[in-house]
Design an enzyme around this catalytic site. Sequence first.
Site, PDB file in Angstrom:
ATOM      1  N   GLY A  43     -15.583   0.959   5.067  1.00  0.00           N
ATOM      2  CA  GLY A  43     -15.598  -0.228   4.222  1.00  0.00           C
ATOM      3  C   GLY A  43     -14.978  -1.384   4.973  1.00  0.00           C
ATOM      4  O   GLY A  43     -14.156  -1.176   5.870  1.00  0.00           O
ATOM      5  N   GLN A  48     -11.041  -9.564   5.491  1.00  0.00           N
ATOM      6  CA  GLN A  48     -10.782  -8.985   6.815  1.00  0.00           C
ATOM      7  C   GLN A  48     -11.565  -9.707   7.907  1.00  0.00           C
ATOM      8  O   GLN A  48     -11.289  -9.530   9.087  1.00  0.00           O
ATOM      9  CB  GLN A  48     -11.135  -7.490   6.824  1.00  0.00           C
ATOM     10  CG  GLN A  48     -10.239  -6.657   5.908  1.00  0.00           C
ATOM     11  CD  GLN A  48     -10.627  -5.200   5.946  1.00  0.00           C
ATOM     12  OE1 GLN A  48     -11.547  -4.782   5.247  1.00  0.00           O
ATOM     13  NE2 GLN A  48      -9.948  -4.424   6.783  1.00  0.00           N
ATOM     14  N   CYS A  86      -7.020   1.607   7.656  1.00  0.00           N
ATOM     15  CA  CYS A  86      -7.590   0.290   7.404  1.00  0.00           C
ATOM     16  C   CYS A  86      -7.819  -0.396   8.737  1.00  0.00           C
ATOM     17  O   CYS A  86      -6.949  -0.354   9.606  1.00  0.00           O
ATOM     18  CB  CYS A  86      -6.615  -0.520   6.552  1.00  0.00           C
ATOM     19  SG  CYS A  86      -7.216  -2.161   6.161  1.00  0.00           S
ATOM     20  N   LEU A  87      -8.985  -1.016   8.900  1.00  0.00           N
ATOM     21  CA  LEU A  87      -9.297  -1.662  10.189  1.00  0.00           C
ATOM     22  C   LEU A  87      -8.337  -2.817  10.479  1.00  0.00           C
ATOM     23  O   LEU A  87      -8.171  -3.200  11.626  1.00  0.00           O
ATOM     24  CB  LEU A  87     -10.750  -2.153  10.197  1.00  0.00           C
ATOM     25  CG  LEU A  87     -11.820  -1.063  10.061  1.00  0.00           C
ATOM     26  CD1 LEU A  87     -13.209  -1.654  10.155  1.00  0.00           C
ATOM     27  CD2 LEU A  87     -11.636   0.039  11.095  1.00  0.00           C
ATOM     28  N   HIS A 128      -9.850   0.855  -2.469  1.00  0.00           N
ATOM     29  CA  HIS A 128      -9.214   0.294  -1.274  1.00  0.00           C
ATOM     30  C   HIS A 128      -9.772  -1.103  -0.969  1.00  0.00           C
ATOM     31  O   HIS A 128      -9.011  -2.050  -0.761  1.00  0.00           O
ATOM     32  CB  HIS A 128      -9.440   1.249  -0.090  1.00  0.00           C
ATOM     33  CG  HIS A 128      -8.914   0.754   1.224  1.00  0.00           C
ATOM     34  ND1 HIS A 128      -7.951   1.430   1.936  1.00  0.00           N
ATOM     35  CD2 HIS A 128      -9.222  -0.345   1.961  1.00  0.00           C
ATOM     36  CE1 HIS A 128      -7.675   0.752   3.050  1.00  0.00           C
ATOM     37  NE2 HIS A 128      -8.439  -0.317   3.091  1.00  0.00           N
ATOM     38  N   GLU A 129     -11.099  -1.220  -0.983  1.00  0.00           N
ATOM     39  CA  GLU A 129     -11.738  -2.501  -0.650  1.00  0.00           C
ATOM     40  C   GLU A 129     -11.494  -3.534  -1.737  1.00  0.00           C
ATOM     41  O   GLU A 129     -11.281  -4.713  -1.453  1.00  0.00           O
ATOM     42  CB  GLU A 129     -13.241  -2.311  -0.398  1.00  0.00           C
ATOM     43  CG  GLU A 129     -13.600  -1.366   0.745  1.00  0.00           C
ATOM     44  CD  GLU A 129     -12.894  -1.687   2.059  1.00  0.00           C
ATOM     45  OE1 GLU A 129     -12.646  -2.883   2.338  1.00  0.00           O
ATOM     46  OE2 GLU A 129     -12.575  -0.749   2.810  1.00  0.00           O
ATOM     47  N   HIS A 132      -8.317  -5.345  -1.331  1.00  0.00           N
ATOM     48  CA  HIS A 132      -8.341  -6.406  -0.318  1.00  0.00           C
ATOM     49  C   HIS A 132      -8.657  -7.768  -0.948  1.00  0.00           C
ATOM     50  O   HIS A 132      -8.176  -8.792  -0.479  1.00  0.00           O
ATOM     51  CB  HIS A 132      -9.415  -6.121   0.746  1.00  0.00           C
ATOM     52  CG  HIS A 132      -8.938  -5.240   1.870  1.00  0.00           C
ATOM     53  ND1 HIS A 132      -7.908  -5.599   2.715  1.00  0.00           N
ATOM     54  CD2 HIS A 132      -9.367  -4.028   2.301  1.00  0.00           C
ATOM     55  CE1 HIS A 132      -7.731  -4.634   3.621  1.00  0.00           C
ATOM     56  NE2 HIS A 132      -8.593  -3.668   3.384  1.00  0.00           N
TER      57      HIS A 132
HETATM   58 ZN   LIG Z   1      -8.695  -1.906   4.457  1.00  0.00          ZN
END
Ligand SMILES: [Zn+2]
Length: 167
Positions: A43, A48, A86-87, A128-129, A132
């Site tokens: 994701g 991000q 997480c990226l 999770h997304e 963000h």
């Molecule tokens: Zn993340």
Amino acid sequence: MVNVRILGDPVLRKKAEPVTDFSIVRSLIEELKILMYQEDGVGLAAPQLGISLRFFGMDDGTGFKMIVNPEILERADEKETGEEGCLSIPNVFADIERSRWVRVRYQDEHGSYHEELLQGYSARIFQHEYDHLDGILFIDHLDSKARTALSQQLKKIMEGRKKYQEK
Ligand SMILES: [Zn+2]
């Protein structure tokens, strides 16, 4: 090509704005997909990429989906613990509690509405997304003990980001 924003970047802590112009979302699909798959992510949310709008891409193993203006309509009281990364917080992984299922509504990149019941892994990615978009990161769900254990690692990531930005 844009880079994935790293912990310490203020855009990751902002509450994102609803999407009204869907052409912006459509124009970013390819870039988002490339970044997400290249980094082995499941994701990736607009903040991000430095874009403070309410959309994200995800792939729970059933194919890539764009999720725009998502809402969580209902969530299970029952929680499930699973490992997340997480990226935007490279190489940090931790066990996070999430609702076992969520009933969600969202728009796709063309503005059509969808309603779905997501379970397990899909529900975890979505939660999770979705976080963000409200400026919440998975490390915020850790208790103080777990957070303290990661503090040196998180500090290093933030310092690395600064160095990279100042170049
Ligand atoms: Zn993340």
